[in-house]
Design an enzyme around this catalytic site. Structure first.
Site, mmCIF file in Angstrom:
data_model
loop_
_atom_site.group_PDB
_atom_site.id
_atom_site.type_symbol
_atom_site.label_atom_id
_atom_site.label_comp_id
_atom_site.label_asym_id
_atom_site.label_seq_id
_atom_site.Cartn_x
_atom_site.Cartn_y
_atom_site.Cartn_z
ATOM 1 N N ASP A 193 -5.033 -6.200 5.099
ATOM 2 C CA ASP A 193 -6.107 -7.030 5.662
ATOM 3 C C ASP A 193 -6.041 -8.461 5.126
ATOM 4 O OD1 ASP A 193 -7.314 -5.162 7.352
ATOM 5 O OD2 ASP A 193 -8.250 -4.171 5.630
ATOM 6 N N LYS B 21 -14.730 1.643 13.942
ATOM 7 C CA LYS B 21 -13.454 0.963 14.245
ATOM 8 C C LYS B 21 -13.066 1.191 15.696
ATOM 9 C CE LYS B 21 -11.756 0.830 9.550
ATOM 10 N NZ LYS B 21 -10.958 1.447 8.497
ATOM 11 N N LYS C 142 9.316 -17.278 -9.385
ATOM 12 C CA LYS C 142 8.611 -16.158 -10.010
ATOM 13 C C LYS C 142 7.472 -16.703 -10.871
ATOM 14 C CE LYS C 142 9.235 -12.421 -13.259
ATOM 15 N NZ LYS C 142 10.083 -11.869 -14.307
ATOM 16 N N LYS D 206 -12.866 -2.264 17.795
ATOM 17 C CA LYS D 206 -11.533 -2.705 18.235
ATOM 18 C C LYS D 206 -11.253 -2.324 19.691
ATOM 19 C CE LYS D 206 -9.879 -2.414 13.469
ATOM 20 N NZ LYS D 206 -8.715 -2.583 12.593
ATOM 21 N N PHE E 295 -5.373 4.291 14.044
ATOM 22 C CA PHE E 295 -5.598 5.255 12.965
ATOM 23 C C PHE E 295 -6.630 4.631 12.027
ATOM 24 C CE2 PHE E 295 -2.536 8.860 12.731
ATOM 25 C CZ PHE E 295 -1.897 8.642 13.942
ATOM 26 N N ASN F 17 0.849 -1.193 0.000
ATOM 27 C CA ASN F 17 0.000 0.000 0.000
ATOM 28 C C ASN F 17 0.887 1.246 0.000
ATOM 29 O OD1 ASN F 17 0.398 0.929 2.858
ATOM 30 N ND2 ASN F 17 -0.388 -1.144 3.242
HETATM 31 O O1 PMT Z 1 2.602 6.366 6.325
HETATM 32 P P1 PMT Z 1 2.122 7.684 5.741
HETATM 33 O O2 PMT Z 1 2.458 7.811 4.267
HETATM 34 O O3 PMT Z 1 2.616 8.858 6.555
HETATM 35 O O4 PMT Z 1 0.526 7.697 5.794
HETATM 36 C C1 PMT Z 1 -0.128 7.746 7.030
HETATM 37 C C2 PMT Z 1 -1.348 6.807 7.065
HETATM 38 C C3 PMT Z 1 -2.376 7.293 6.066
HETATM 39 C C4 PMT Z 1 -0.937 5.372 6.746
HETATM 40 C C5 PMT Z 1 -1.888 6.877 8.543
HETATM 41 O O5 PMT Z 1 -2.266 8.180 8.840
HETATM 42 C C6 PMT Z 1 -3.084 5.940 8.725
HETATM 43 O O6 PMT Z 1 -4.220 6.278 8.466
HETATM 44 N N1 PMT Z 1 -2.800 4.696 9.226
HETATM 45 C C7 PMT Z 1 -3.796 3.605 9.376
HETATM 46 C C8 PMT Z 1 -3.992 2.939 8.046
HETATM 47 C C9 PMT Z 1 -4.944 1.765 8.148
HETATM 48 O O7 PMT Z 1 -4.539 0.666 7.984
HETATM 49 O O8 PMT Z 1 -6.169 2.063 8.490
HETATM 50 P P2 PMT Z 1 -7.328 0.922 8.633
HETATM 51 O O9 PMT Z 1 -8.533 1.771 8.710
HETATM 52 O O10 PMT Z 1 -7.230 -0.092 7.563
HETATM 53 O O11 PMT Z 1 -7.023 0.233 10.009
HETATM 54 C C10 PMT Z 1 -7.516 0.713 11.255
HETATM 55 C C11 PMT Z 1 -6.494 0.453 12.342
HETATM 56 O O12 PMT Z 1 -6.355 -0.972 12.536
HETATM 57 C C12 PMT Z 1 -5.109 0.981 12.068
HETATM 58 O O13 PMT Z 1 -4.606 1.514 13.279
HETATM 59 C C13 PMT Z 1 -4.316 -0.250 11.642
HETATM 60 O O14 PMT Z 1 -2.941 -0.123 12.017
HETATM 61 C C14 PMT Z 1 -4.994 -1.357 12.410
HETATM 62 N N2 PMT Z 1 -4.979 -2.656 11.709
HETATM 63 C C15 PMT Z 1 -5.548 -2.799 10.483
HETATM 64 C C16 PMT Z 1 -5.560 -4.026 9.863
HETATM 65 C C17 PMT Z 1 -4.953 -5.123 10.521
HETATM 66 N N3 PMT Z 1 -4.938 -6.313 9.944
HETATM 67 N N4 PMT Z 1 -4.397 -4.966 11.730
HETATM 68 C C18 PMT Z 1 -4.409 -3.768 12.342
HETATM 69 O O15 PMT Z 1 -3.901 -3.626 13.456
#
Ligand code: PMT
Length: 423
Positions: free
Chosen positions: A293, A353, A303, A357, A339, A227
């Site tokens: 995810d 979320k 490959k 969570k 986040f 990503n």
């Molecule tokens: O890295 P940069 O370029 O500075 O960009 C910053 C950012 C956009 C990545 C950051 O600000 C941000 O939004 N990070 C969270 C990205 C994300 O995965 O969001 P989500 O909505 O998919 O997940 C929600 C939360 O669950 C996040 O805290 C994530 O770390 C966590 N998560 C998600 C999936 C997973 N399998 N395990 C997790 O712990």
């Protein structure tokens, strides 16, 4: 804090304010934004700092030393080998006296020299000789800023211990071009200097675990599902917590050179393992990373070759949700912050979320808005607490957002300590 909010009269003859007792060297290099450095010098002095201006020879083409001398009430330093009547060389004396060296504007030329340690004029020499914090506010034409040489040099300085880059803003340049390269506003620079120098050690003794970057899920030895996360937000979080005295561990997919422990991982499962290893001993977990995810069910050892078929099917399986798992097992004295990167219905999705969570705080960012979020030095966020409060932070440097989150975290941890003692 906005130092404009402090009435001039409250400073009296000797200015007092948040920077009282601090010595700042304000380096001014030769760009049109040098005129804004006059306002900056005045604002820093009004905030209580003892400001000493050092000008490069080119800066004098834009502003006169007399202007700075009048605004700061201190002599202005310009010459590498000037006579100043003391036995100690001027650059050593200045370098040792400073709490912070702020260069605003920092031109492409000065940035290039600093990145390699060239000191052919007084300002570069002072910066090489100082052990103080160094903050640089670049200002230049957008094409010069985007040039690989400048980006490389900024990258070197960004990763240098004690250095901080105040990201330039977007807008119309003096030359008529439009883009990113304007020096950050005097307000932003002043606020960032104040928070850097306020010696806020409110996270001292706290173990803070922070994740950064995007995980990569291998498909074969060549390809992966990834990503756009650059790690900048998570690294800003880690730097901000470290600056407040926290014992930081950063778990990241992006290699970075820091004085605190950095664990580099690749996949979501690697990240889960690293986070779980540290989780028990941490006071707070901040999951800034963009964790995949899903991952391919099968990772090919060779490959994958192109075939005659127009289609190829890649079967995916769900990755563990690290935050979800830990949110449900966290102790009462631990704080968990997530986040949420959203492309639609930011508020609703972030709220869900937060609840699902079992987080204490979630920071939502809209990743469809240009020049914030992924890859940018800036972000604009909505902050939601488990108690139902909501705060919007407009577009600002990621470090400023990280400082804001650290303030909230320090308060929350102090309250948790207090309630534990009270029991
Ligand atoms: O890295 P940069 O370029 O500075 O960009 C910053 C950012 C956009 C990545 C950051 O600000 C941000 O939004 N990070 C969270 C990205 C994300 O995965 O969001 P989500 O909505 O998919 O997940 C929600 C939360 O669950 C996040 O805290 C994530 O770390 C966590 N998560 C998600 C999936 C997973 N399998 N395990 C997790 O712990």
């Amino acid at each position: 804090m906005n130092t404009d909010d402090i009435p001039e009269s409250s400073f009296g003859t000797h200015d007092t304010g948040p920077l009282d007792g601090k010595t700042i060297i304000l380096g001014v290099s030769g760009g049109i934004a040098a005129y804004k450095a006059c306002d900056l010098a005045s604002r820093l002095r009004k905030a209580g700092a003892d400001v000493h201006v050092v000008m490069t020879p080119h800066a004098k083409a834009f502003v006169t030393p007399l202007t700075f001398q009048t605004l700061t009430r201190n002599p202005v330093h310009c010459e590498q080998f000037g006579e100043h009547g003391e036995w100690k060389p001027e650059h050593i004396e200045l370098a040792q006296s400073a709490d912070l060296v702020l260069v605003a504007p920092a031109t492409a030329n000065l940035i290039a020299k600093l990145s390699t340690g060239i000191c052919d004029e007084l300002l570069g020499t002072i910066i090489l000789a100082t052990q103080a914090e160094v903050m640089l506010a670049p200002a230049m034409n957008p094409i010069m800023l985007e040039h690989p040489a400048t980006q490389f040099n900024l990258g070197v300085l960004q990763n240098r211990y004690r250095y901080e880059i105040i990201p330039p803003d977007m807008g119309e340049m003096a030359c008529g071009d439009w883009g990113t390269g304007k020096m950050a506003s005097v307000d932003t620079i002043t606020d960032m200097v104040v928070s850097r120098l306020m010696a806020n050690r409110s996270l001292t003794g706290k173990q803070i675990l922070i994740t950064a970057g995007g995980t990569r899920e291998p498909i074969d030895p060549v390809r992966f599902i990834g990503n756009r996360s650059s790690g900048k937000m998570g690294i800003a979080m880690a730097d901000a917590a470290h600056a407040r005295g926290a014992d930081v561990t950063l778990i990241t997919t992006v290699e970075v050179d820091r004085s605190y422990p950095v664990v580099v991982v690749e996949t979501a499962q690697d990240m889960q393992e690293a986070v779980e290893t540290e989780f028990d001993s941490c006071d707070a977990l901040i999951m800034t990373a963009a964790v995949a995810d899903y991952r391919p069910i099968v990772v090919s050892r060779q490959k994958i070759k192109k075939t005659d078929s127009d289609d190829i099917v890649l079967e995916l399986t769900k990755n563990p949700d690290i935050l979800d798992l830990l949110g449900h097992v966290k102790r009462k004295d631990q704080v968990i912050i997530g986040f949420a990167a959203e492309s639609d219905d930011l508020l609703n999705n972030a709220q869900q979320k937060l609840k699902r969570k079992q987080l204490d705080l979630i920071i939502g960012n809209d990743i469809t808005v240009p020049d914030i979020g992924f890859g940018s030095d800036f972000n604009a966020v909505v902050i939601l607490t488990a108690e139902g409060t909501r705060e919007n932070l407009p577009r600002m440097p990621k470090r400023a957002i990280a400082d804001h989150i650290c303030n909230w975290l320090a308060n929350r941890l102090a309250n948790l300590d207090h309630s534990t003692v009270a029991k």
